[in-house]
Structures are given as structure tokens and as C-alpha cells.
Scaffold this active site. Structure first.
Site, PDB file in Angstrom:
ATOM      1  N   SER A  34       1.063  -1.011  -0.178  1.00  0.00           N
ATOM      2  CA  SER A  34      -0.470  -0.144   0.055  1.00  0.00           C
ATOM      3  C   SER A  34       0.860   0.924  -0.196  1.00  0.00           C
ATOM      4  O   SER A  34       1.552   1.757  -0.631  1.00  0.00           O
ATOM      5  CB  SER A  34      -0.965  -0.046   1.022  1.00  0.00           C
ATOM      6  OG  SER A  34      -2.098   1.118   0.856  1.00  0.00           O
ATOM      7  N   ASP A  51     -10.326  -5.467  -2.892  1.00  0.00           N
ATOM      8  CA  ASP A  51     -10.040  -4.658  -2.036  1.00  0.00           C
ATOM      9  C   ASP A  51     -10.163  -3.719  -2.194  1.00  0.00           C
ATOM     10  O   ASP A  51     -10.486  -2.167  -3.011  1.00  0.00           O
ATOM     11  CB  ASP A  51      -7.660  -4.406  -2.456  1.00  0.00           C
ATOM     12  CG  ASP A  51      -7.255  -3.337  -1.852  1.00  0.00           C
ATOM     13  OD1 ASP A  51      -7.734  -2.574  -1.220  1.00  0.00           O
ATOM     14  OD2 ASP A  51      -6.243  -3.857  -2.033  1.00  0.00           O
ATOM     15  N   HIS A  69      -7.465  -6.433   1.264  1.00  0.00           N
ATOM     16  CA  HIS A  69      -6.195  -5.839   1.108  1.00  0.00           C
ATOM     17  C   HIS A  69      -5.150  -6.122   2.084  1.00  0.00           C
ATOM     18  O   HIS A  69      -4.217  -5.139   2.358  1.00  0.00           O
ATOM     19  CB  HIS A  69      -6.678  -3.983   1.642  1.00  0.00           C
ATOM     20  CG  HIS A  69      -5.358  -2.829   1.037  1.00  0.00           C
ATOM     21  ND1 HIS A  69      -4.570  -2.674  -0.179  1.00  0.00           N
ATOM     22  CD2 HIS A  69      -5.200  -1.748   2.208  1.00  0.00           C
ATOM     23  CE1 HIS A  69      -3.858  -1.614   0.202  1.00  0.00           C
ATOM     24  NE2 HIS A  69      -3.852  -1.123   1.011  1.00  0.00           N
TER      25      HIS A  69
HETATM   26  N1  LIG Z   1      -5.928   2.012  10.560  1.00  0.00           N
HETATM   27  C1  LIG Z   1      -6.890   2.043   9.978  1.00  0.00           C
HETATM   28  C2  LIG Z   1      -6.871   0.794   8.192  1.00  0.00           C
HETATM   29  C3  LIG Z   1      -5.332   1.181   8.251  1.00  0.00           C
HETATM   30  C4  LIG Z   1      -4.960   0.432   6.990  1.00  0.00           C
HETATM   31  O1  LIG Z   1      -5.909  -0.328   6.507  1.00  0.00           O
HETATM   32  N2  LIG Z   1      -4.177   0.135   6.869  1.00  0.00           N
HETATM   33  C5  LIG Z   1      -3.585  -1.338   6.080  1.00  0.00           C
HETATM   34  C6  LIG Z   1      -2.474  -0.355   5.036  1.00  0.00           C
HETATM   35  S1  LIG Z   1      -3.381   0.781   4.636  1.00  0.00           S
HETATM   36  C7  LIG Z   1      -1.880   1.674   3.112  1.00  0.00           C
HETATM   37  O2  LIG Z   1      -1.131   2.061   3.613  1.00  0.00           O
HETATM   38  C8  LIG Z   1      -2.334  -2.124   6.775  1.00  0.00           C
HETATM   39  O3  LIG Z   1      -1.398  -2.772   6.458  1.00  0.00           O
HETATM   40  N3  LIG Z   1      -2.816  -2.406   8.193  1.00  0.00           N
HETATM   41  C9  LIG Z   1      -2.704  -2.631   9.039  1.00  0.00           C
HETATM   42  C10 LIG Z   1      -2.202  -4.649   9.676  1.00  0.00           C
HETATM   43  O4  LIG Z   1      -1.943  -4.679  10.209  1.00  0.00           O
HETATM   44  O5  LIG Z   1      -3.238  -5.269   8.458  1.00  0.00           O
HETATM   45  C11 LIG Z   1      -9.000   1.440  10.274  1.00  0.00           C
HETATM   46  O6  LIG Z   1      -8.658   1.708  11.604  1.00  0.00           O
HETATM   47  O7  LIG Z   1      -9.566   1.632   9.830  1.00  0.00           O
END
Ligand SMILES: N[C@@H](CCC(=O)N[C@@H](CSC=O)C(=O)NCC(=O)O)C(=O)O
Length: 284
Positions: A150, A226, A259
Site C-alpha cells: 500500500s 480490495d 487489502h
Molecule cells: N487503521 C486504519 C486501517 C489502516 C489500514 O488499512 N492500513 C493498512 C495499510 S493501508 C495503506 O497504506 C495496513 O497495513 N494495516 C495494518 C494491518 O496489520 O492490517 C483503520 O483502523 O481503519
């Protein structure tokens, strides 16, 4: 440069370790994780894959969720996972309290605007300071690969495209492909780089790919379920830039995947093999 070891676990015959150090590039203390495969104890200098995580992550998400250690141990690849931004009380975060800017959202660029420019220099940290530290502290070679997810997938593409010759391999999972034109990128770039959009091109993977001179083969996996695909990621823009410039890009659209790290864990083996091949490791 002093490294403070803050944790150590055995994994697949190798070691997962976390370190804290003072970063002169970011003007704050930083933590990174490293996976050292078992071959590290046999005196062989191993190549390093740098993994850049996405928004809201730390060094821990990838190491805990991607399931990369088994293949890294088999292939003999060191993996280094930095944090996703400068951190600490002295580092300003998002004034609105959001998770898509500031802490956890450094976008792997060098900010030019106050107050961000004093700390938010993740590109120089990831491309120069951290590899210098890793190469001085562990028995590793100067063969480097870079990957990420991402925001970090975009970061990996930009690090490779801006620094021809520095990486032997690059790949990404669900990267933000054209941040200049999507809400996450517009929010970050307007604050870190200022409102002048012409300055943004130097940090946008699709714009950089259109002008690339090095033909480093890119592997990308993208899930078709996604939630961020249409609004934030736009792989078709990178695909068009690659086509127009005959840049080698394998963009795999994976049916049913979202995602999350469940998606990353499903294809991480393919990415590690892609890197291993370019990094001179034997791949069966
Ligand atoms: N914290 C947010 C969710 C953010 C999210 O989806 N982060 C992704 C990367 S998005 C693009 O850079 C991620 O990798 N999250 C960490 C994981 O361990 O899945 C929310 O709370 O909505």
C-alpha cells in the site's frame, strides 16, 4: 551508531530481532525489525530485502502477519522492516488526529515544508541511513531488494525508481500507484511537499516510471476485492505508464483478495522467490 537490541525470538532456525537507534536523518529514535535466517551463522554475507509497511503500521505488522520467515530461512534472505514514519513526542503528527498522515504515515518521502521537514525524511532514512546501519552491523552483502504494501508498496517503487543501481529487485502488494491523484496522496503531499503540484511528480511512482532509465522488473499483486482499489490505489495508471515506456511490469490481479495481511501472506512466497532470483540466491 549505537544499536539497542530490544527483543529476540528464534524463528525457522533464524532470529527475529528488534532494535532501537538514534536516527540523524529523522532527528528521533527509531525502531526496526530484522529477520536473520539460519545461514547468517555460517559466515556467508546475505542479501537484504527491505520491507516497507503501509499506513498505520509499525515494524511489527509484517513480521507478525506476513508469514515470510519460513521462505526467508529457506532462501537465505535477511528481511529488514523499518517503522512507517518518524515517531516520538518531539515529532509532530496529524493535527486532525487522522491515521493517514503524520505518525504511521511518512509516505517514504523527504518533506520540504515546515514543520514536517525537520523529521519526515523517510526516503533518505530507508534508502541511505538504515542500509548503512544494517551493512555495518550485520554480516550482509550490498545486494538489496525492496518491497512493501500500500503506502509502503508505493514507497518501494519510488525508492527503486529514484535510485537506479541501488536495488537489484523490487515488488509491491496493492501499492498506491498514483498518489498525486488520490485522497491519501493529496492529503500527504500537500502538507509534506506544499501545494505546488509540479513538486509532487518526483514522489509519484506512475510519474517516475514514465521517465525511468533503469529497467528493473517489477512484480505487483493486487486483490480485486480490495476496498481501496478504485479510490486510492489505481494500478491501471502504473500499468499504462509501464506500457508506454516498455517497462517490465507483472501486475497480477488476484480474484477475491482484499487489502489485508491475509492477502499478503497468500503471495509472499512468490515475492520472496522473485527477489531471491535477482539477489543471486538459489531458487528451486
Ligand atoms: N487503521 C486504519 C486501517 C489502516 C489500514 O488499512 N492500513 C493498512 C495499510 S493501508 C495503506 O497504506 C495496513 O497495513 N494495516 C495494518 C494491518 O496489520 O492490517 C483503520 O483502523 O481503519
Amino acid at each position: 551508531m549505537t544499536l539497542e537490541n530490544i527483543s529476540c525470538q528464534k524463528s525457522f532456525g533464524g532470529w527475529h530481532k528488534r532494535y532501537r537507534h538514534r536516527s540523524s536523518t529523522l532527528n528521533c529514535d527509531m525502531v526496526f525489525a530484522v529477520y536473520l535466517p539460519p545461514q547468517i551463522e555460517q559466515g556467508e554475507k546475505l542479501p537484504v530485502l527491505y520491507w516497507l509497511s503501509g499506513l498505520s503500521c509499525t515494524d511489527e505488522n509484517f513480521m507478525q502477519k506476513a508469514g515470510a520467515q519460513r521462505m526467508a530461512a529457506e532462501l537465505g534472505i535477511v528481511i529488514v522492516a523499518p517503522d512507517t514514519s518518524p515517531r516520538g513526542a518531539e515529532v509532530p503528527g496529524d493535527p486532525d488526529g487522522g491515521w493517514d498522515f503524520g505518525h504511521g504515515a511518512g509516505f517514504y518521502l523527504n518533506a520540504t515544508q515546515a514543520p514536517w521537514a525537520q523529521h519526515y525524511r523517510m526516503h533518505d532514512y530507508v534508502v541511505h541511513e538504515l542500509p548503512a546501519l544494517i551493512e555495518a552491523s550485520f554480516p550482509v552483502s550490498e545486494q538489496r531488494g525492496i518491497s512493501g504494501h500500500s503506502m509502503g508498496g508505493h514507497g518501494a517503487l519510488v525508492c527503486a525508481l529514484r535510485n537506479p543501481g541501488r536495488y537489484r529487485s523490487v515488488s509491491a502488494f496493492a501499492p498506491i500507484c498514483n498518489p498525486m491523484t488520490v485522497p491519501w496522496g493529496e492529503k500527504a503531499f500537500s502538507r509534506y511537499l506544499g501545494e505546488e503540484r509540479s513538486q509532487w511528480r518526483a514522489w509519484d511512482a506512475s510519474a517516475l516510471l514514465a521517465e525511468a532509465t533503469e529497467r528493473l522488473s517489477i512484480l505487483i499483486d493486487q486483490g480485486d476485492r480490495d476496498d481501496f482499489l478504485i479510490t486510492q490505489l489505481k494500478p491501471e495508471t502504473l500499468e499504462a505508464a509501464a506500457k508506454a515506456s516498455s517497462h517490465p511490469l507483472t501486475l497480477r490481479r488476484q480474484a477475491g483478495y482484499d487489502h489485508s495481511y491475509y492477502f499478503i501472506a497468500s503471495f509472499i512466497e512468490d515475492h520472496l522467490r522473485h527477489h531471491a532470483l535477482a539477489l543471486g540466491r538459489s531458487v528451486d
